[in-house]
Design an enzyme around this catalytic site. Structure first.
Site, short mmCIF file in Angstrom:
data_model
loop_
_atom_site.label_atom_id
_atom_site.label_comp_id
_atom_site.label_asym_id
_atom_site.label_seq_id
_atom_site.Cartn_x
_atom_site.Cartn_y
_atom_site.Cartn_z
N GLU A 100 39.30 -26.73 13.32
CA GLU A 100 40.74 -26.94 13.11
C GLU A 100 41.51 -25.65 12.85
O GLU A 100 42.72 -25.62 13.05
CB GLU A 100 41.00 -27.97 12.01
CG GLU A 100 40.65 -27.55 10.62
CD GLU A 100 40.83 -28.67 9.61
OE1 GLU A 100 41.45 -28.40 8.57
OE2 GLU A 100 40.34 -29.79 9.85
N ASP A 101 40.83 -24.59 12.46
CA ASP A 101 41.55 -23.37 12.07
C ASP A 101 41.28 -22.14 12.93
O ASP A 101 41.91 -21.11 12.71
CB ASP A 101 41.20 -22.99 10.62
CG ASP A 101 41.78 -23.97 9.61
OD1 ASP A 101 42.70 -24.73 9.97
OD2 ASP A 101 41.30 -23.97 8.46
#
Length: 185
Positions: free
Chosen positions: A61-62
């Site tokens: 997600e990052d």
């Protein structure tokens, strides 16, 4: 003692989170967070793939270039499944993502629930530490999209959703740190 899989996960997380910093006043490298979550789980006796997933839990997600398929290819189906259980859809609003996490706590894998609990414990403990050191607590809370009240309410809901699913020691620590945060408000 030495685990090539955990070594690979550490190197991956370090490279994937390079240049990313944690919220807070100390400009801590982001990679400290997943490593700390993994250390907590190692102390509780978690298996190697759960520890790898803890180290990698925010990579998809990052970090650009990281997908669940890549986690599966470079680690394992099981590590990918745990990471998938924990990966939020950043296209959704903060409120929606946090509410979904509370609901999803009931049906995520037991290993993902452990990682989620360690993740939340480290995040809340760091927040409490930042608030205790801050001259201006409002400035600390301003870094959080949910603000003080919603952040604490959703943390409570997540802790209670995870409580029946994780090691009692994690639940005790989560409830204690939430109490510490509430005392600081």
């Amino acid at each position: 003692m030495f685990s090539p899989g955990i070594e690979r996960a550490l190197r991956t997380a370090h490279a994937a989170h390079e240049g990313q910093l944690r919220k807070g006043s100390e400009s801590t490298p982001y990679v400290v967070h997943p490593v700390h979550a993994a250390l907590m789980l190692a102390r509780l006796g978690a298996d190697e793939e759960t520890i790898q997933a803890a180290i990698l839990h925010d990579v998809v997600e990052d970090s650009p270039g990281w997908t669940l398929d890549r986690i599966r290819t470079e680690f394992s189906e099981r590590v990918m499944g745990i990471v998938a259980d924990l990966t939020e859809d950043k296209r959704q609003s903060w409120e929606v993502r946090k509410r979904q996490a509370v609901v999803h706590a009931a049906d995520m894998s037991p290993q993902a629930a452990l990682v989620k609990a360690a993740d939340k414990l480290h995040n809340l403990a760091c927040l409490a530490d930042d608030l205790e050191r801050a001259r201006d607590r409002a400035a600390v809370w301003a870094q959080f999209k949910g603000g003080r009240e919603r952040t604490l309410a959703l943390a409570h809901d997540l802790i209670e959703a995870l409580a029946p699913r994780v090691d009692a020691r994690l639940t005790t620590e989560l409830r204690a740190v939430l109490g510490r945060l509430r005392a600081l408000v």
